[in-house]
Design an enzyme around this catalytic site. Structure first.
Site, PDB file in Angstrom:
ATOM      1  N   TYR A 207       0.780  -1.237   0.098  1.00 21.68           N
ATOM      2  CA  TYR A 207      -0.078   0.073  -0.015  1.00 21.68           C
ATOM      3  C   TYR A 207       0.953   1.111  -0.033  1.00 21.68           C
ATOM      4  CZ  TYR A 207      -3.864   2.949   1.823  1.00 21.68           C
ATOM      5  OH  TYR A 207      -4.839   3.974   1.748  1.00 21.68           O
TER       6      TYR A 207
ATOM      7  N   ARG B 252      -5.352  10.808 -10.975  1.00 23.15           N
ATOM      8  CA  ARG B 252      -4.382  11.465  -9.980  1.00 23.15           C
ATOM      9  C   ARG B 252      -4.038  10.482  -9.254  1.00 23.15           C
ATOM     10  NH1 ARG B 252      -4.653  10.754  -5.273  1.00 23.15           N
ATOM     11  NH2 ARG B 252      -6.577  11.927  -4.255  1.00 23.15           N
TER      12      ARG B 252
ATOM     13  N   LYS C 144      -5.379  -1.032  -2.395  1.00 25.86           N
ATOM     14  CA  LYS C 144      -6.882  -0.769  -1.564  1.00 25.86           C
ATOM     15  C   LYS C 144      -7.497  -2.124  -1.341  1.00 25.86           C
ATOM     16  CE  LYS C 144      -6.587   3.822  -1.543  1.00 25.86           C
ATOM     17  NZ  LYS C 144      -6.696   4.964  -0.248  1.00 25.86           N
TER      18      LYS C 144
ATOM     19  N   GLU D 280     -11.498   5.788  -6.544  1.00 25.98           N
ATOM     20  CA  GLU D 280     -10.218   6.269  -6.107  1.00 25.98           C
ATOM     21  C   GLU D 280      -9.426   6.711  -6.951  1.00 25.98           C
ATOM     22  OE1 GLU D 280      -9.629   4.733  -2.645  1.00 25.98           O
ATOM     23  OE2 GLU D 280      -7.962   6.368  -2.944  1.00 25.98           O
ATOM     24  N   ASP D 281      -8.686   7.894  -6.696  1.00 27.14           N
ATOM     25  CA  ASP D 281      -7.720   8.525  -7.280  1.00 27.14           C
ATOM     26  C   ASP D 281      -8.017   9.099  -8.512  1.00 27.14           C
ATOM     27  OD1 ASP D 281      -6.276   8.264  -5.152  1.00 27.14           O
ATOM     28  OD2 ASP D 281      -4.501   7.372  -5.875  1.00 27.14           O
TER      29      ASP D 281
ATOM     30  N   ASP E 235     -13.253   7.465  -1.933  1.00 25.88           N
ATOM     31  CA  ASP E 235     -12.747   7.617  -0.672  1.00 25.88           C
ATOM     32  C   ASP E 235     -11.807   8.778  -0.478  1.00 25.88           C
ATOM     33  OD1 ASP E 235     -11.078   6.201   1.327  1.00 25.88           O
ATOM     34  OD2 ASP E 235      -9.522   5.785  -0.354  1.00 25.88           O
ATOM     35  N   ASP E 236     -11.081   9.411  -1.379  1.00 29.18           N
ATOM     36  CA  ASP E 236     -10.305  10.467  -1.315  1.00 29.18           C
ATOM     37  C   ASP E 236     -11.258  11.940  -0.967  1.00 29.18           C
ATOM     38  OD1 ASP E 236      -7.703   9.393  -2.797  1.00 29.18           O
ATOM     39  OD2 ASP E 236      -9.262   9.093  -4.378  1.00 29.18           O
TER      40      ASP E 236
ATOM     41  N   ASN F 117       0.657  11.995  -0.183  1.00 33.56           N
ATOM     42  CA  ASN F 117       1.268  10.943  -0.316  1.00 33.56           C
ATOM     43  C   ASN F 117       1.693  10.879  -1.752  1.00 33.56           C
ATOM     44  OD1 ASN F 117       0.421   9.564   1.947  1.00 33.56           O
ATOM     45  ND2 ASN F 117      -1.454   9.303   1.114  1.00 33.56           N
TER      46      ASN F 117
ATOM     47  N   ASN G 164      -4.247   8.470   7.342  1.00 31.39           N
ATOM     48  CA  ASN G 164      -4.473   7.873   6.075  1.00 31.39           C
ATOM     49  C   ASN G 164      -5.877   7.147   6.205  1.00 31.39           C
ATOM     50  OD1 ASN G 164      -4.655   5.696   4.035  1.00 31.39           O
ATOM     51  ND2 ASN G 164      -2.691   6.575   3.586  1.00 31.39           N
TER      52      ASN G 164
HETATM   53  N1  LIG Z   1      -3.612  10.791   3.593  1.00 33.64           N
HETATM   54  C1  LIG Z   1      -4.677  10.340   3.034  1.00 33.64           C
HETATM   55  O1  LIG Z   1      -5.478   9.617   3.618  1.00 33.64           O
HETATM   56  C2  LIG Z   1      -4.851  11.214   1.674  1.00 33.64           C
HETATM   57  C3  LIG Z   1      -6.337  11.067   1.199  1.00 33.64           C
HETATM   58  C4  LIG Z   1      -6.589  11.722   0.051  1.00 33.64           C
HETATM   59  C5  LIG Z   1      -5.574  12.428  -0.687  1.00 33.64           C
HETATM   60  N2  LIG Z   1      -4.377  12.229  -0.084  1.00 33.64           N
HETATM   61  C6  LIG Z   1      -3.295  13.115  -0.856  1.00 33.64           C
HETATM   62  O2  LIG Z   1      -3.691  14.510  -0.915  1.00 33.64           O
HETATM   63  C7  LIG Z   1      -2.982  15.026  -2.213  1.00 33.64           C
HETATM   64  C8  LIG Z   1      -4.008  15.786  -2.977  1.00 33.64           C
HETATM   65  O3  LIG Z   1      -5.042  15.081  -3.314  1.00 33.64           O
HETATM   66  P1  LIG Z   1      -6.282  15.535  -4.071  1.00 33.64           P
HETATM   67  O4  LIG Z   1      -7.174  14.653  -4.783  1.00 33.64           O
HETATM   68  O5  LIG Z   1      -7.348  16.729  -3.236  1.00 33.64           O
HETATM   69  O6  LIG Z   1      -5.558  16.402  -5.231  1.00 33.64           O
HETATM   70  P2  LIG Z   1      -6.156  17.407  -6.211  1.00 33.64           P
HETATM   71  O7  LIG Z   1      -5.453  17.403  -7.578  1.00 33.64           O
HETATM   72  O8  LIG Z   1      -7.553  17.411  -6.382  1.00 33.64           O
HETATM   73  O9  LIG Z   1      -5.682  18.711  -5.442  1.00 33.64           O
HETATM   74  C9  LIG Z   1      -4.458  19.212  -5.040  1.00 33.64           C
HETATM   75  C10 LIG Z   1      -4.845  20.692  -4.635  1.00 33.64           C
HETATM   76  O10 LIG Z   1      -3.571  21.235  -4.290  1.00 33.64           O
HETATM   77  C11 LIG Z   1      -3.202  22.574  -4.727  1.00 33.64           C
HETATM   78  N3  LIG Z   1      -1.862  22.844  -4.548  1.00 33.64           N
HETATM   79  C12 LIG Z   1      -1.126  22.631  -5.755  1.00 33.64           C
HETATM   80  N4  LIG Z   1       0.175  23.023  -5.449  1.00 33.64           N
HETATM   81  C13 LIG Z   1      -0.048  23.870  -4.375  1.00 33.64           C
HETATM   82  C14 LIG Z   1       0.978  24.685  -3.712  1.00 33.64           C
HETATM   83  N5  LIG Z   1       2.158  25.014  -4.205  1.00 33.64           N
HETATM   84  N6  LIG Z   1       0.556  25.190  -2.696  1.00 33.64           N
HETATM   85  C15 LIG Z   1      -0.682  24.907  -2.167  1.00 33.64           C
HETATM   86  N7  LIG Z   1      -1.608  24.181  -2.876  1.00 33.64           N
HETATM   87  C16 LIG Z   1      -1.320  23.821  -3.672  1.00 33.64           C
HETATM   88  C17 LIG Z   1      -3.806  22.560  -5.790  1.00 33.64           C
HETATM   89  O11 LIG Z   1      -4.383  23.886  -6.314  1.00 33.64           O
HETATM   90  C18 LIG Z   1      -5.242  21.651  -5.683  1.00 33.64           C
HETATM   91  O12 LIG Z   1      -6.201  22.613  -5.062  1.00 33.64           O
HETATM   92  C19 LIG Z   1      -2.372  13.930  -2.952  1.00 33.64           C
HETATM   93  O13 LIG Z   1      -0.977  14.028  -2.395  1.00 33.64           O
HETATM   94  C20 LIG Z   1      -2.825  12.418  -2.249  1.00 33.64           C
HETATM   95  O14 LIG Z   1      -2.101  11.375  -2.054  1.00 33.64           O
HETATM   96  C21 LIG Z   1      -3.893  11.749   0.905  1.00 33.64           C
HETATM   97  O1  LIG Z   2      -3.771   5.913  -1.059  1.00 25.50           O
HETATM   98  C1  LIG Z   2      -3.484   6.531  -0.247  1.00 25.50           C
HETATM   99  O2  LIG Z   2      -2.712   6.164   0.875  1.00 25.50           O
HETATM  100  C2  LIG Z   2      -4.516   7.851   0.645  1.00 25.50           C
HETATM  101  C3  LIG Z   2      -5.087   8.351  -0.400  1.00 25.50           C
HETATM  102  O3  LIG Z   2      -6.252   7.627  -0.889  1.00 25.50           O
HETATM  103  C4  LIG Z   2      -4.337   9.100  -1.496  1.00 25.50           C
HETATM  104  O4  LIG Z   2      -4.875   9.110  -2.624  1.00 25.50           O
HETATM  105  O5  LIG Z   2      -3.475   9.530  -1.190  1.00 25.50           O
HETATM  106 MG   LIG Z   3      -6.550   7.912  -2.974  1.00 23.13          MG
END
Ligand SMILES: NC(=O)c1ccc[n+]([C@@H]2O[C@H](COP(=O)([O-])OP(=O)(O)OC[C@H]3O[C@@H](n4cnc5c(N)ncnc54)[C@H](O)[C@@H]3O)[C@@H](O)[C@H]2O)c1
Ligand SMILES: O=C(O)C[C@H](O)C(=O)O
Ligand SMILES: [Mg+2]
Length: 603
Positions: free
Chosen positions: A129, A182, A200, A271-272, A294-295, A445, A490
Site C-alpha cells: 500500500y 490522479r 486498496k 479512487e484517485d 474514498d479521497d 502521499n 491515512n
Molecule cells: N492521507 C490521506 O489519506 C490522503 C487522502 C486523499 C488524498 N491524499 C493526498 O492529498 C494530495 C491531494 O489530493 P487531491 O485529490 O485533493 O488532489 P487534487 O489534485 O484534487 O488537489 C490538489 C490541490 O493542491 C493545490 N496545490 C497545488 N500546488 C500547491 C501549492 N504549491 N501550494 C498550495 N496548494 C497547492 C491545488 O491547487 C489543488 O487545489 C495527494 O498527494 C494525495 O495523495 C491523502
Molecule cells: O492511497 C492513500 O494512501 C491515501 C489516499 O487515498 C491518497 O490518494 O493519497
Molecule cells: Mg486515494
C-alpha cells in the site's frame, strides 16, 4: 472500556493463528495443474495426501506435505533474509524488492499471502500500500508480469455488459475503481494506476476480512494526458489523450451499469480520480448505486477524527472545535472533502445552523489564500473562500507563510500533493500558533510528496506539536527519553470499515450519516492516555479491530436510516432486531480469515 475490548480482540486473533479447528469445505470446479495454477485454491506443498488423490494432484508435487505453519515460517525467513541482503541499498530498490517477493506470493498462493499480510500488517502495509504502491504504479509497465483485476478501456464502449461476465468469480462484493488520473500526489499515470485499486483491496482483505475471491480491482482506461507515458514504448495503456466531457461520462456510466447488472449488491469505491470527475461522479452515482469516493469522503472522516483528537490533545473540551483555527492547504478533492465534513460537524455542534460555521477555516491553494476575489473561483471552493476584508492584513492570494503568520492557526493541514511546502519558514511560523500544542498534518502521499517530514516538523515547529502524515514516518527521538509521536493520517483507517458496514447491512446507498458514524467511531477509539501522548489514530497493528468497529457503526447508521436491505440470509428485520453485541458478533463472524479449507471438487 475501549482498552478492554481491544485486548480481547487481540487475543481472539492470536488464538486463531494456526488454529486446529477444521474450516468448512470450499467447492472447486478444477482439477490437477489448474488448481496449482490458481492462487485462490493453491496450497503449494501444503495439499494433504487425501486431497492430492481427490483432486488429481498426486505426482504433481514433491511427496512431502509441508504444513501451513512451516510454509509461513519459510516465507518469512526468505523475506527477512531479503531485508538483510538489501541493507544499505537505496530505499526504492529495497522497497521494490520487498514488493516483488510479496507479489510473487500473491500470484501463487493467496491464503498464505493474506496470512502473512494480516500477521505483519505494520511491516507490509507500506509495501503493498502507501507509499511503495506509488513507486509500483510509476514502474508498472516494466514490472508487469501478469494481469490482476479488470481493465475496461475507451475501446470497449458498448461491450462492457458482456465483458463483465469474463470475470471468473460468481460473486463480487467490493470493487475499487480508478481512471488513473490522479494517482496519490504523482499525477496522471494512466493504466499504471491499477496498482492503487489492488493495494486498496489488499487492505480490504487484511483489515475488513473481505473474501479475496470476492474483490475486483478495476482500471477504466480512457487514455492519459501524461506525455512521457504516451511516448514510452513499454506503456501498456491506450495511447491517446484522455476522453473528456460526455464521452468520458458515457464510459463510466456503462461500467457502472454493467457492474450493477451482474452484481447488484457490489460496493464500488472510486479512487484517485482527478478532482472534477471525483466530485461529478460522486454526485452522479451516490443515490443510484452503493458507492463512495474514498479521497473525498474517506479522507474527510479520517481528517475529522484527527481534528477532534487534536482538540482533546490540546486539553480542551470537544465543543471547542468551533474555535479551532484551521488552515487547509490544497483545494482539491481531498482538501474540500475535509472542509465540507468539518463544517457539517461544526453545524451539528452549533445546533444544526450552518450560518457562520467554518469562519475559522482558511483555504490555501497553488495560487495562495482563496478569497471571493479569486478570478474563476471554483464553485466547489467558493463556500470556504474568505470575503474581502474578512481577515485584516490578508489579501487574495496571500502566501502560505503570510497566512500562517497572520492567522496563528491551531492546525495546519496539507492535502496539496506538493512535497516540502511546509518549509522551515512556514513551520517556524507555527511556533506562534495560538495553541501551545499546535497540530501539523502533512497528509499528502507518497512520502516525497508529504508537505514536510516528521523530523522537520518537530525540529522547526517545536517539540510540543501533534504530528500526522499520510505516509508512514518513524517516531522522532527528541532526546532525554522523549519521543515525538508520528501518527499516520491515512484513509486506510476508514475505507475498509465503510465498505464492510455497507456490505453487511446491504445498504442501498452510502449516506452522509453512515460516513459520519464511521468518523465518530474512529475519533472515540483513542483513549485519554493515548491522546495525552499525541496519539490520534490507532496503530496499524490494530487495523482489523478498528475496522470491525467502524463496520459496526456504519451498519448501525444504515439500519437507523432505513437504508439496510440485508445481506445473504440476514434480512433487514434481523438487522433491526440485533443488539449492539449481536452486531459486533455478526460483523466479526463475517470477516474472512486465511486458513486452508478442504477443497471439494464439484463438476
Ligand atoms: N492521507 C490521506 O489519506 C490522503 C487522502 C486523499 C488524498 N491524499 C493526498 O492529498 C494530495 C491531494 O489530493 P487531491 O485529490 O485533493 O488532489 P487534487 O489534485 O484534487 O488537489 C490538489 C490541490 O493542491 C493545490 N496545490 C497545488 N500546488 C500547491 C501549492 N504549491 N501550494 C498550495 N496548494 C497547492 C491545488 O491547487 C489543488 O487545489 C495527494 O498527494 C494525495 O495523495 C491523502
Ligand atoms: O492511497 C492513500 O494512501 C491515501 C489516499 O487515498 C491518497 O490518494 O493519497
Ligand atoms: Mg486515494
Amino acid at each position: 472500556m475501549w482498552k478492554l475490548a481491544r485486548v480481547a480482540a487481540t487475543r481472539l486473533t492470536r488464538s486463531r493463528r494456526f488454529s486446529t479447528a477444521i474450516p468448512g469445505p470450499c467447492m472447486v470446479h478444477k482439477r490437477g495443474t489448474d488448481i496449482l495454477h490458481d492462487p485462490w485454491f493453491n496450497k503449494d506443498t501444503g495439499f494433504p495426501l487425501t486431497e492430492r488423490d481427490r483432486l488429481g494432484l498426486r505426482g504433481l508435487l514433491p511427496p512431502r506435505v509441508i504444513s501451513f505453519e512451516q510454509q509461513y515460517a519459510r516465507f518469512m525467513e526468505s523475506y527477512r533474509s531479503l531485508e538483510k541482503n538489501t541493507q544499505g541499498q537505496p530505499n526504492s530498490v529495497v522497497s521494490l524488492a520487498k514488493w516483488r517477493i510479496l507479489n510473487r506470493l500473491h500470484d501463487r498462493n493467496e491464503t498464505l499471502y493474506y496470512r502473512a499480510l494480516i500477521d505483519n500488517i505494520k511491516d507490509f502495509a507500506p509495501i503493498i500500500y502507501t507509499p511503495t504502491v506509488g513507486l509500483v504504479c510509476q514502474n508498472y509497465s516494466g514490472l508487469f508480469r501478469r494481469p490482476r483485476g479488470m481493465y475496461f478501456s475507451a475501446k470497449d464502449k458498448g461491450e462492457m455488459m458482456s465483458m463483465i461476465y469474463n470475470w471468473p468469480a460468481h460473486q463480487v462484493d467490493m470493487i475499487v475503481l480508478t481512471d488513473g488520473s490522479r494517482i496519490l500526489g504523482l499525477g496522471d499515470l494512466g493504466v499504471q494506476g491499477i496498482g492503487i485499486p489492488i493495494g486498496k483491496l489488499d487492505m480490504y482483505v487484511a483489515a475488513a476480512g473481505i473474501n479475496p475471491q470476492r474483490i475486483l480491482p478495476v482500471m477504466l482506461d480512457v487514455g492519459t494526458n501524461n506525455q512521457k507515458l504516451l511516448e514510452d514504448r513499454l506503456y501498456l495503456g491506450l495511447r491517446q489523450p484522455r476522453l473528456e466531457g460526455e464521452e468520458y461520462l458515457e464510459i463510466v456510466d456503462e461500467f457502472m451499469e454493467a457492474v450493477h447488472a451482474r452484481w447488484p449488491k457490489a460496493i464500488v469505491q472510486f479512487e484517485d480520480f482527478q478532482m472534477k470527475w471525483a466530485f461529478e461522479t460522486l454526485e452522479r452515482y451516490r443515490k443510484r448505486f452503493c458507492m463512495f469516493n474514498d479521497d473525498i469522503q474517506g479522507t474527510a472522516g479520517v481528517a475529522l477524527a484527527g481534528l477532534l483528537g487534536t482538540v482533546r490533545a490540546q486539553g480542551r473540551p470537544l465543543t471547542d472545535f468551533v474555535n479551532q483555527k484551521i488552515v487547509v492547504v490544497g483545494a482539491g478533492s481531498a482538501g474540500l472533502g475535509v472542509l465540507s465534513m468539518a463544517v457539517k460537524a461544526l453545524s451539528r455542534m452549533a445546533g444544526n445552523s450552518e450560518a457562520g460555521a467554518g469562519k475559522q477555516f482558511f483555504l490555501v491553494d497553488k495560487d495562495g489564500l482563496v478569497t471571493k476575489e479569486r478570478n474563476n473561483l471554483d464553485p466547489a471552493a467558493a463556500p470556504f473562500a474568505k470575503a474581502p476584508g474578512e481577515i485584516v492584513g490578508l489579501r487574495e492570494g496571500a502566501t502560505l507563510h503570510e497566512v500562517v503568520k497572520k492567522v496563528k492557526p491551531h492546525v495546519l493541514l496539507g492535502l496539496s500533493g506538493v512535497g516540502g511546502i511546509f518549509n522551515e519558514e512556514v513551520l517556524k511560523a507555527m511556533r506562534e500558533s495560538d495553541s501551545t500544542k499546535p497540530a501539523i498534518f502533512a497528509m499528502s502521499n507518497p512520502t516525497l510528496n508529504a508537505e514536510c517530514t516528521a523530523a522537520d516538523a518537530f525540529k522547526h515547529a517545536g517539540e510540543n506539536i501533534v504530528f500526522a502524515s499520510g505516509s508512514p514516518f518513524e517516531n522522532i527521538d527528541l532526546g532525554n527519553g522523549k519521543v515525538g509521536y508520528v501518527n499516520q493520517a491515512n484513509n486506510m483507517y476508514l475505507f475498509p470499515g465503510i465498505g464492510l458496514g455497507a456490505l453487511l447491512s446491504g445498504a442501498r446507498s452510502i449516506s452522509d450519516g453512515m460516513l459520519q458514524a464511521a468518523a465518530e467511531c474512529l475519533a472515540t477509539y483513542i483513549t485519554e492516555e493515548e491522546i495525552e501522548k499525541g496519539i490520534l489514530y490507532p496503530s496499524v497493528d490494530s487495523i482489523r479491530h478498528i475496522t470491525a468497529e467502524v463496520g459496526a457503526a456504519v451498519l448501525q447508521a444504515a439500519v437507523a436510516e432505513e437504508l439496510a436491505e440485508g445481506h445473504g440470509e440476514v434480512g433487514p428485520k434481523d438487522l433491526q432486531n440485533m443488539s449492539k453485541e449481536e452486531i459486533a458478533k455478526y460483523i466479526t463472524a463475517n470477516m474472512w480469515f486465511p486458513v486452508y479449507s478442504p477443497l471439494v471438487h464439484e463438476k
